[in-house]
Scaffold this motif. Structure first.
Motif, PDB file in Angstrom:
ATOM      1  N   PRO A   1     -61.498  24.464   1.133  1.00  0.00           N
ATOM      2  CA  PRO A   1     -60.837  25.709   0.718  1.00  0.00           C
ATOM      3  C   PRO A   1     -59.627  26.026   1.590  1.00  0.00           C
ATOM      4  O   PRO A   1     -59.649  25.872   2.812  1.00  0.00           O
ATOM      5  N   ARG A   2     -58.573  26.492   0.953  1.00  0.00           N
ATOM      6  CA  ARG A   2     -57.326  26.750   1.681  1.00  0.00           C
ATOM      7  C   ARG A   2     -56.488  27.768   0.935  1.00  0.00           C
ATOM      8  O   ARG A   2     -56.687  28.017  -0.262  1.00  0.00           O
ATOM      9  N   ASN A   3     -55.521  28.358   1.662  1.00  0.00           N
ATOM     10  CA  ASN A   3     -54.521  29.251   1.096  1.00  0.00           C
ATOM     11  C   ASN A   3     -53.167  28.560   1.082  1.00  0.00           C
ATOM     12  O   ASN A   3     -52.926  27.596   1.840  1.00  0.00           O
ATOM     13  N   ILE A   4     -52.286  29.069   0.255  1.00  0.00           N
ATOM     14  CA  ILE A   4     -50.902  28.588   0.227  1.00  0.00           C
ATOM     15  C   ILE A   4     -50.011  29.702   0.736  1.00  0.00           C
ATOM     16  O   ILE A   4     -50.079  30.842   0.255  1.00  0.00           O
ATOM     17  N   VAL A   5     -49.175  29.381   1.723  1.00  0.00           N
ATOM     18  CA  VAL A   5     -48.242  30.349   2.298  1.00  0.00           C
ATOM     19  C   VAL A   5     -46.834  29.792   2.213  1.00  0.00           C
ATOM     20  O   VAL A   5     -46.626  28.597   1.961  1.00  0.00           O
ATOM     21  N   SER A   6     -45.855  30.659   2.412  1.00  0.00           N
ATOM     22  CA  SER A   6     -44.449  30.245   2.383  1.00  0.00           C
ATOM     23  C   SER A   6     -44.058  29.655   3.727  1.00  0.00           C
ATOM     24  O   SER A   6     -44.410  30.190   4.784  1.00  0.00           O
TER      25      SER A   6
ATOM     26  N   GLU B   1     -41.395  36.336   3.060  1.00  0.00           N
ATOM     27  CA  GLU B   1     -41.089  35.952   4.428  1.00  0.00           C
ATOM     28  C   GLU B   1     -41.809  34.649   4.773  1.00  0.00           C
ATOM     29  O   GLU B   1     -42.756  34.238   4.094  1.00  0.00           O
ATOM     30  N   LYS B   2     -41.393  34.036   5.857  1.00  0.00           N
ATOM     31  CA  LYS B   2     -42.067  32.829   6.339  1.00  0.00           C
ATOM     32  C   LYS B   2     -43.496  33.181   6.731  1.00  0.00           C
ATOM     33  O   LYS B   2     -43.746  34.151   7.442  1.00  0.00           O
ATOM     34  N   GLY B   3     -44.471  32.391   6.246  1.00  0.00           N
ATOM     35  CA  GLY B   3     -45.878  32.614   6.541  1.00  0.00           C
ATOM     36  C   GLY B   3     -46.563  33.584   5.610  1.00  0.00           C
ATOM     37  O   GLY B   3     -47.775  33.821   5.742  1.00  0.00           O
ATOM     38  N   GLU B   4     -45.864  34.178   4.651  1.00  0.00           N
ATOM     39  CA  GLU B   4     -46.469  35.145   3.730  1.00  0.00           C
ATOM     40  C   GLU B   4     -47.388  34.426   2.755  1.00  0.00           C
ATOM     41  O   GLU B   4     -47.082  33.333   2.258  1.00  0.00           O
ATOM     42  N   LEU B   5     -48.535  35.038   2.448  1.00  0.00           N
ATOM     43  CA  LEU B   5     -49.524  34.457   1.551  1.00  0.00           C
ATOM     44  C   LEU B   5     -48.994  34.472   0.117  1.00  0.00           C
ATOM     45  O   LEU B   5     -48.639  35.515  -0.411  1.00  0.00           O
ATOM     46  N   LEU B   6     -48.977  33.301  -0.505  1.00  0.00           N
ATOM     47  CA  LEU B   6     -48.475  33.174  -1.879  1.00  0.00           C
ATOM     48  C   LEU B   6     -49.616  33.015  -2.886  1.00  0.00           C
ATOM     49  O   LEU B   6     -49.614  33.635  -3.941  1.00  0.00           O
TER      50      LEU B   6
END
Length: 396
Positions: free
Chosen positions: A190-195, A220-225
């Motif tokens: 399981p994982r999230n995608i960030v910018s 922004e950089k690191g924001e959760l997408l």
């Protein structure tokens, strides 16, 4: 005689003299400055000695005036060896021809082996080798070196990733590594995608996960997408490896300098070739004598050693190509320099970007000319994939 080597090259003859008055005969030879050595007495009225081959005609008049008789016992030296070789010329010529044929056969291509390739890829490799002139019966001296063969095959055949080329004796060995088929899908935790950078969303496609942004959003950089946690209301959350393709408009700034006047060397097309017989570290010129008249030039050397059966002899062939160069001057106007700077800046930027990225627009922010150079500060709008992943810790 002390100088045995001189006697060998000039030739010497051992003669036997019999009869009365032998001492007077020897004294007359000495008086006429005829070299005599290795004098041996064979009996009361005979003795033997050596003389130079060229002195035979000088000793004959002395024999006629004396009461002695002369006979030949032995012949030594190079002139007699040459005469004997001429008499046995058939054997000598046969031996020389045999050696030449062995040398020629040892320096021809008699085999081409290809390993690690499928039949269709092997066919493509053979066709490419034929185009380069590499085939059975071809002299190795006329074929490009192993490094050039390897580079040409890798560049011209899309089906191979790498090819190893080795020349062993009279056979070329090719070890081919073909391009792999697409890897099977990977399984992720399981994982999230960030910018991974600041951007404005221009395209979004979510395969798995919960999207948290939409078109034209600024992130922004690191924001959760895209979240890997799925579930709404009172449902028990389910955790998945988020998958998505999200493109965004990003921004880059580049500084480029272009010289208005540039000097560089180019080949004129004139060249001179020299050919050498290489024996160890000694190079003996065999063709292309004389000096070149090039003021500026560049030399290219190609060396090939001669093989005898499976052995490599310390004898080879060296070709030196001397190519004439001349200095050219390229002058840009300011407008031309700006256009060149734009192309250079975009090329440098594209080298940093992924294959699926594209430059949307560019704008010159600042332009200065100083010390014969045009300096540009260029602003780029780029459309690129902005996603990166981070592990999803359950309970976050």
């Amino acid at each position: 005689m002390k100088n045995g080597w001189m006697n060998f090259f000039s030739g010497s003859v051992q003669v036997k003299v019999t009869g009365k008055g032998m001492e007077r005969f020897l004294n007359e030879c000495v008086r006429r400055k005829i070299d005599i050595w290795s004098v041996k007495r064979l009996g009361t009225e005979s003795f033997s000695f050596f003389i130079h081959l060229k002195d035979i005609k000088l000793i004959r008049p002395i024999i006629r005036q004396s009461e002695c008789k002369l006979s030949f016992m032995d012949r030594k030296g190079l002139p007699f060896l040459i005469r004997k070789s001429i008499l046995n010329s058939g054997f000598v010529i046969g031996a020389v021809l045999f050696f030449i044929v062995i040398i020629i056969l040892s320096n021809m291509v008699w085999g081409i082996e290809i390993k690690g390739a499928k039949p269709d890829t092997e066919y493509l490799v053979m066709k490419e080798l034929e185009g380069m002139g590499i085939k059975k019966g071809k002299m190795q001296f006329t074929i490009m070196n192993v490094e050039d063969i390897q580079r040409s095959l890798t560049d011209n055949i899309d089906q191979i990733t790498w090819v190893g080329v080795e020349l062993r004796g009279t056979t070329y060995h090719f070890q081919v590594v073909e391009k792999n088929q697409p890897d099977p899908p990977e399984y992720f935790s399981p994982r999230n995608i960030v910018s991974r950078k600041k951007a404005v969303i221009t395209e979004i496609f979510v395969e798995e996960g919960k999207p948290l942004v939409k078109m034209n959003d600024y992130v922004e950089k690191g924001e959760l997408l895209v979240s890997g946690e799925i579930g709404e209301g009172g449902e028990k959350p389910r955790y998945v490896p988020a998958r998505a393709t999200i493109f965004g408009e990003t921004w880059y700034k580049s500084t480029v300098e272009v010289e208005l006047t540039t000097k560089f060397n180019v080949f004129t097309g004139n060249y001179k070739s020299k050919h050498y017989l290489q024996i160890g570290s000694l190079s003996i010129p065999i063709w292309g004598f004389g000096k070149h008249e090039f003021a500026e030039y560049r030399e290219e050397e190609k060396d090939r050693n001669v093989r005898f059966l499976k052995w490599e002899l310390p004898i080879g062939y060296k070709n030196v190509t001397i190519r004439e160069e001349e200095e050219r001057e390229r002058v840009y106007t300011v407008d031309e320099a700006i256009e060149v700077g734009k192309k250079v800046g975009q090329n440098h930027l594209e080298d940093r970007l992924a294959d699926d990225a594209r430059v949307k627009s560019e704008k010159v922010l600042r332009q200065t000319t100083n010390n014969g150079k045009v300096k540009l500060e260029i602003y780029y709008n780029v459309i690129e994939n902005i996603v990166t992943t981070i592990p999803l810790v359950q309970g976050d």
